[in-house]
Design a protein around this motif. Structure first.
Motif, short mmCIF file in Angstrom:
data_model
loop_
_atom_site.label_atom_id
_atom_site.label_comp_id
_atom_site.label_asym_id
_atom_site.label_seq_id
_atom_site.Cartn_x
_atom_site.Cartn_y
_atom_site.Cartn_z
N SER A 225 0.85 -1.20 0.00
CA SER A 225 0.00 0.00 0.00
C SER A 225 0.88 1.25 0.00
O SER A 225 1.77 1.38 0.84
N ILE A 227 0.91 5.68 -0.62
CA ILE A 227 0.20 6.95 -0.76
C ILE A 227 1.24 8.04 -1.01
O ILE A 227 2.24 8.14 -0.28
N LYS A 273 6.81 8.82 -1.31
CA LYS A 273 5.61 8.09 -0.97
C LYS A 273 5.72 7.48 0.42
O LYS A 273 6.82 7.30 0.94
N GLY A 281 -3.29 1.24 5.49
CA GLY A 281 -3.57 2.60 5.03
C GLY A 281 -5.02 2.96 4.91
O GLY A 281 -5.37 3.91 4.20
N ARG A 282 -5.91 2.21 5.58
CA ARG A 282 -7.33 2.52 5.46
C ARG A 282 -7.67 3.88 6.05
O ARG A 282 -8.44 4.66 5.47
N GLU A 285 -6.44 6.59 3.72
CA GLU A 285 -7.30 6.69 2.52
C GLU A 285 -8.60 7.41 2.83
O GLU A 285 -9.10 8.18 2.00
N GLU A 286 -9.14 7.18 4.01
CA GLU A 286 -10.36 7.91 4.40
C GLU A 286 -10.08 9.40 4.54
O GLU A 286 -10.90 10.24 4.15
N ALA A 288 -7.73 11.04 2.93
CA ALA A 288 -7.49 11.58 1.58
C ALA A 288 -8.79 11.83 0.83
O ALA A 288 -8.86 12.74 -0.01
N ASP A 289 -9.83 11.05 1.14
CA ASP A 289 -11.12 11.23 0.44
C ASP A 289 -11.95 12.35 1.03
O ASP A 289 -12.96 12.76 0.43
#
Length: 472
Positions: A225, A227, A273, A281-282, A285-286, A288-289
């Motif tokens: 993963s 980012i 990165k 990375g959940r 990712e939340e 980032a959204d």
């Protein structure tokens, strides 16, 4: 093909370019087998194409050429039970594959490799196919100068199936090399091809042979993963406090991961990165959204919570260190006192034993001296007794002589008396000198004694002198 076109080597390249640790996983490498098949000039397909161009070519000639060209390769294996013109074996990482000659499998009249490799048709067959009512066949076999001239020229250049396959493979690899890695693993569940049936052995064998097991191992050991720093830090850096705006992306993400309670072994910071373990990375990712206005308060709250935990951690660490050091000091002090007590007792015991040994030795010396003095004293007493007896006898003789002298003096004349008196004086002087010589010879030598015996020795010496004076 270059290693970057493979999944494993692509992942390894990405990790190393970003400065992230790549796990030491032994990955399957089938490049040697690919070279044996498709390498220029010496590859199996090139040898097949070259052999097909010979007018008097035979299938056995092709197999002999393949065995001779790759007999030193570690991906080639001599087939068991076959002659050099009947087959060859290639060692793939999934297993050994034996390729047989057509004459060996189907007999002398069977279809050979050279027959399968030929794609050229006779002129009358091409005319018949060009006159077909199927537009595709008519275009593929159109004569030169017609509408399908490009396709016809391409077929003319590829006179063999092996050449056509290699050209198509090169075009495919060129297309794949220009794209990102996206793939789907297809696994055949059973040979019956019926729903509801699954052969575990068959599925496991496929997973092992197509590299799925190694891929899972790499997924667990590596950081799949990823980012980009710009996805979060680059978009919100202008909305952060001044002290956070001065941070580098690495420091920012390190604080962020600590604030999210993600262990350090679950991620690594690359050059551009953030690399994370699978499923880690959940939370990022939340974030980032989210919208920036919604993201910034959450990040600030996480950072403040992290700072509080950091301060509390420092205090707890200080107390724990103080507690551990105090316990260690108490143990050292207790051990030191025990060591000192044992050392003192051993030193005292050693001194006591040394003193006892000294006293025993002194006692032995004193006892030996007393015994020697007693023997010497006894000897002297016996000698003195003998001398005293001798003196008593001499005195008796002298008394007798005196009595006789008195009688003679009384009865004889004066001349005889004077003569007797002179003899008596001589005898008395002789006895006195003998007595003095004996007294000097019998005088005891003064022996050295210890301080404990000095008073007794002095007393005995004084008593001896008094006795001598009395005797004199």
């Amino acid at each position: 093909p270059p290693p970057k076109r493979y999944v494993f080597y692509t992942e390894e390249t990405i990790h190393k370019e970003e400065g992230v640790t790549w796990p030491s996983v032994e990955l399957p490498d089938n490049q040697g087998a690919i070279d044996v098949i498709s390498l220029k000039d010496t590859g199996i397909l090139n040898i097949l194409d070259s052999t097909s161009k010979l007018q008097s070519a035979k299938e056995g000639t092709f197999f002999e050429a393949v065995n001779e060209a790759h007999k030193k390769s570690r991906f080639y294996k001599k087939p068991k039970g076959l002659r050099m013109n009947e087959g060859f074996c290639v060692k793939h990482y999934a297993g050994d594959v034996v390729y047989h000659a057509g004459a060996y499998t189907s007999g002398p009249e069977g279809v050979t490799w050279l027959d399968k490799n030929s794609v050229s048709l006779a002129a009358d067959q091409e005319r018949v196919l060009h006159g077909s009512s199927v537009s595709l066949l008519s275009e593929l076999f159109a004569p030169a100068g017609s509408e399908g001239e490009g396709t016809k020229a391409k077929i003319a250049q590829s006179k063999s199936a092996s050449r056509t396959f290699m050209n198509n493979l090169e075009e495919l690899m060129t297309v794949l090399g220009s794209t990102s890695v996206q793939f789907v693993r297809c696994v055949k569940s059973c040979m019956e091809q019926k729903p509801g049936f699954c052969s575990g052995k068959m599925v496991l064998n496929q997973l092992r042979c197509n590299g799925t097991m190694e891929a899972v191992e790499v997924m667990q050991a590596a950081y799949p993963s990823r980012i980009s720093y710009d996805l979060i830090h680059g978009n919100i850096v202008g909305y952060l406090p001044d002290f956070m705006q001065q941070m580098t992306p690495n420091a920012f993400f390190e604080i962020l991961m600590a604030a999210l309670d993600i262990p350090r072994e679950k991620y690594q910071l690359g050059m551009t990165k953030l690399f994370m373990k699978a499923g880690t990375g959940r939370a990022l990712e939340e974030l980032a959204d989210m919208d920036i206005e919604e993201m910034v308060p959450i990040l600030l709250a996480k950072v403040e919570e992290f700072e509080r935990k950091k301060k509390a951690g420092i205090m707890i660490k200080a107390h724990v260190m103080r507690f551990n050091k105090r316990n260690k000091w108490l143990k050292v002090r207790k051990a030191t006192r025990s060591i000192q007590r044992i050392y003192r007792s051993r030193v005292t015991r050693r001194r006591f034993l040394t003193f006892i040994a000294f006293c025993i030795e002194v006692h032995r010396e004193i006892k030996a001296k007393e015994e020697a003095e007693a023997r010497e004293r006894k000897k002297k007493e016996e000698e003195l007794a003998a001398i005293k007896a001798k003196q008593d006898a001499e005195r008796a003789v002298q008394a007798k002589a005196d009595a006789e002298a008195a009688e003679a003096l009384a009865s004889s004349d004066a001349e005889a008396a004077e003569k007797l008196k002179a003899e008596q004086a001589v005898n008395a002087e002789r006895l006195r000198l003998e007595h003095e010589a004996e007294q000097k010879a019998l005088t005891l030598p003064q022996l050295s004694t210890s301080p404990l015996d000095e008073p007794d020795i002095g007393a005995r010496a004084g008593a001896g002198k008094e006795e001598e004076e009395e005797e004199e």
